[in-house]
Design a protein around this motif. Structure first.
Motif, PDB file in Angstrom:
ATOM      1  N   THR A 368      41.398  40.969  35.625  1.00 59.84           N
ATOM      2  CA  THR A 368      40.641  40.104  34.737  1.00 59.84           C
ATOM      3  C   THR A 368      40.114  38.891  35.496  1.00 59.84           C
ATOM      4  O   THR A 368      40.855  38.250  36.242  1.00 59.84           O
ATOM      5  CB  THR A 368      41.504  39.625  33.552  1.00 59.84           C
ATOM      6  N   GLN A 370      38.271  35.255  34.555  1.00 60.13           N
ATOM      7  CA  GLN A 370      38.052  34.409  33.391  1.00 60.13           C
ATOM      8  C   GLN A 370      37.691  33.001  33.823  1.00 60.13           C
ATOM      9  O   GLN A 370      38.300  32.439  34.737  1.00 60.13           O
ATOM     10  CB  GLN A 370      39.319  34.379  32.528  1.00 60.13           C
ATOM     11  N   THR A 372      36.527  29.027  32.091  1.00 59.18           N
ATOM     12  CA  THR A 372      36.382  28.194  30.894  1.00 59.18           C
ATOM     13  C   THR A 372      35.910  26.809  31.293  1.00 59.18           C
ATOM     14  O   THR A 372      36.263  26.287  32.359  1.00 59.18           O
ATOM     15  CB  THR A 372      37.701  28.058  30.123  1.00 59.18           C
ATOM     16  N   ARG A 390      33.825  30.127  27.175  1.00 58.32           N
ATOM     17  CA  ARG A 390      34.675  31.003  27.987  1.00 58.32           C
ATOM     18  C   ARG A 390      33.928  32.287  28.321  1.00 58.32           C
ATOM     19  O   ARG A 390      33.251  32.871  27.461  1.00 58.32           O
ATOM     20  CB  ARG A 390      35.949  31.375  27.243  1.00 58.32           C
ATOM     21  N   TYR A 391      34.065  32.702  29.578  1.00 62.32           N
ATOM     22  CA  TYR A 391      33.609  34.026  29.981  1.00 62.32           C
ATOM     23  C   TYR A 391      34.810  34.809  30.474  1.00 62.32           C
ATOM     24  O   TYR A 391      35.631  34.302  31.256  1.00 62.32           O
ATOM     25  CB  TYR A 391      32.564  33.959  31.096  1.00 62.32           C
ATOM     26  N   ARG A 392      34.919  36.062  30.023  1.00 66.29           N
ATOM     27  CA  ARG A 392      36.054  36.900  30.414  1.00 66.29           C
ATOM     28  C   ARG A 392      35.573  38.315  30.684  1.00 66.29           C
ATOM     29  O   ARG A 392      34.831  38.889  29.893  1.00 66.29           O
ATOM     30  CB  ARG A 392      37.102  36.919  29.300  1.00 66.29           C
ATOM     31  N   TYR A 393      35.995  38.861  31.822  1.00 68.60           N
ATOM     32  CA  TYR A 393      35.704  40.249  32.158  1.00 68.60           C
ATOM     33  C   TYR A 393      37.005  40.933  32.550  1.00 68.60           C
ATOM     34  O   TYR A 393      37.732  40.460  33.429  1.00 68.60           O
ATOM     35  CB  TYR A 393      34.711  40.351  33.315  1.00 68.60           C
ATOM     36  N   GLU A 394      37.302  42.025  31.875  1.00 68.98           N
ATOM     37  CA  GLU A 394      38.536  42.767  32.124  1.00 68.98           C
ATOM     38  C   GLU A 394      38.197  44.179  32.557  1.00 68.98           C
ATOM     39  O   GLU A 394      37.510  44.924  31.846  1.00 68.98           O
ATOM     40  CB  GLU A 394      39.397  42.808  30.855  1.00 68.98           C
ATOM     41  N   ASP A 404      33.657  42.882  28.773  1.00 68.85           N
ATOM     42  CA  ASP A 404      33.212  41.518  29.045  1.00 68.85           C
ATOM     43  C   ASP A 404      32.912  40.806  27.732  1.00 68.85           C
ATOM     44  O   ASP A 404      32.541  41.419  26.734  1.00 68.85           O
ATOM     45  CB  ASP A 404      31.987  41.509  29.963  1.00 68.85           C
ATOM     46  N   ASN A 406      31.545  36.763  26.163  1.00 70.77           N
ATOM     47  CA  ASN A 406      31.168  35.359  26.196  1.00 70.77           C
ATOM     48  C   ASN A 406      31.502  34.760  24.835  1.00 70.77           C
ATOM     49  O   ASN A 406      31.160  35.343  23.804  1.00 70.77           O
ATOM     50  CB  ASN A 406      29.674  35.196  26.466  1.00 70.77           C
TER      51      ASN A 406
END
Length: 426
Positions: A368, A370, A372, A390-394, A404, A406
């Motif tokens: 992951t 991430q 923020t 927040r951006y998160r890519y798993e 992913d 946003n």
């Protein structure tokens, strides 16, 4: 299941209520320097996400509103200090039509008693109840493979959609954590501590979350080598009893060293060893069916800015007691910064890479990334506003599509302290 959850609800609510009652009863006999504080509050927030279900396919965007009234009461000053607080969060998911709002209850309490200048006793209680009436449709193969949408199942190689069964899942859950412990200063340089921990995770969502109880004990000793160096040794024993999967025992030993390099810079190093033992349950404690020996540790560098702080951290952690039935390792590489821009205005940001691996083979392996950023503004004395992104890519290690998201949040919180009450000193 329902009876067991009802018992946990009663126990979880009674613990913070009992701690609060004890705090208030002792406060009425406290010394004049003690004061009672009562702080009502309310929070309002709106969150937007372009992947509200956090799935790799069939993403949908949506807004979620939260209204969170709460109250905090406590006694400060003197040998006895304690607080208890309760908040209820009403969640309105605008992307779901025709469904009731979700409701989360959160309660916590703490009690600290300074028996002597060297001896301190403490109690911590955290309770969360999520009686969420939202029902999700889940598709299940005869082999037990699950999918949150029909389209996801249809795109998975080897799955015959004609064999799918559908289930309605209610995501009610209880999480309760109780800590009791003591710290004692043997000398100005040497201190020892002991702690007992009880964690309960209960859920009606048996398909995705397993019920568990964790009993843990910890011993620690801290020694100040020099005015700039602290050395701490800790021993911990965790026993987690699961409803379905084999039980887990984790024994840990860790050593940490922290040094103040300068007035504005600190370095902390940790190293540890964990023995994970898996047992098949049974009346006599069960037979050992698997084991794993793990090393972990990390380094943290902290620095002070003129109006803020920054931190760099690299570590391997061991995770237990999360309701998944698993024990996991997590590699962390993280950088964060926070700074006060002007009186009442502060900003912060963090960037992290997380690599999670299942130790017992019951969880999901993933990588992951991430990031923020947030901005907080206290525009009047008892009210503040928050804006965050927040951006998160798993990335699932088993080859499935990456996930992913946003998301952005805008919120406001108002607190109005009541400084004194009849019979207690202000």
């Amino acid at each position: 299941m329902t009876r067991r959850m009802a018992g946990c609800v009663a126990a979880g609510l009674a613990l913070p209520a009992g701690a609060a009652a004890l705090t208030l009863a002792l406060a009425t006999r406290a010394a004049a320097q003690q004061r009672f504080e009562l702080v009502p509050s309310v929070g309002l927030s709106e969150t937007f996400s372009d992947n509200v279900d956090f799935v790799p396919e069939n993403e949908r965007s949506g807004f979620t509103s939260n209204v969170t009234p709460g109250i905090r009461a406590g006694v400060v000053g003197g040998k006895l200090e304690g607080t208890a607080q309760y908040a209820v969060n009403f969640r309105f998911e605008h992307f779901r039509e025709g469904e009731s709002p979700g409701v989360d209850h959160n309660a916590s309490a703490r009690l600290d008693y300074m028996a002597t200048p060297r001896w301190r006793l403490f109690l911590r209680e955290d309770f969360r109840l999520s009686p969420d009436p939202t029902q999700d449709l889940v598709f299940v193969t005869p082999q037990g493979q699950t999918f949150r949408s029909f389209e996801e199942a249809a795109r998975t190689p080897g799955v015959d959609v004609l064999d799918l069964r559908s289930l309605l899942v209610r995501e009610d859950e209880i999480r309760n954590q109780l800590r009791v412990g003591t710290d004692y200063d043997l000398t100005p340089r040497w201190a020892v501590g002991a702690e007992a921990l009880w964690i309960v995770n209960e859920s009606l969502d048996d398909l995705f979350v397993e019920d568990e109880q964790t009993y843990a004990g910890r011993l620690s000793t801290d020694y100040r080598l020099t005015p700039a160096d602290d050395l701490e040794l800790g021993l911990r024993y965790d026993l987690t009893l699961f409803e379905v999967t084999p039980d887990a025992t984790v024994v840990r030993a860790d050593l940490s060293w922290e040094r103040r390099i300068s007035e504005v810079l600190r370095l902390a190093l940790t190293a540890g060893y964990a023995a994970v033992r898996t047992r098949d349950g049974g009346d006599e404690g069960g037979d050992e069916v698997g084991d794993e020996d793990l090393g972990y540790g990390g380094a943290t560098l902290r620095g002070d800015l003129a109006q803020g702080q920054w931190q760099l951290r690299i570590a391997r952690e061991i995770g237990t007691g999360d309701g998944s039935g698993d024990v996991s390792t997590r590699d962390v590489l993280e950088a964060s910064i926070s700074r006060t821009l002007s009186p009442g205005l502060s900003a912060g940001g963090a960037l992290a890479f997380l690599r999670t691996r299942s130790v017992r083979g019951l969880g999901t392996d993933s990588d992951t990334v991430q990031g923020t950023v947030s901005l907080s503004w206290r525009f009047i004395r008892w009210a503040s506003a928050l804006v965050s992104y927040r951006y998160r890519y798993e990335d699932q290690v088993d080859g499935r599509s990456g996930i992913d998201e946003n998301s952005a949040l805008v919120g406001i919180e108002v607190l109005w302290p009541i400084r004194e009450m009849a019979g207690l000193a202000p």
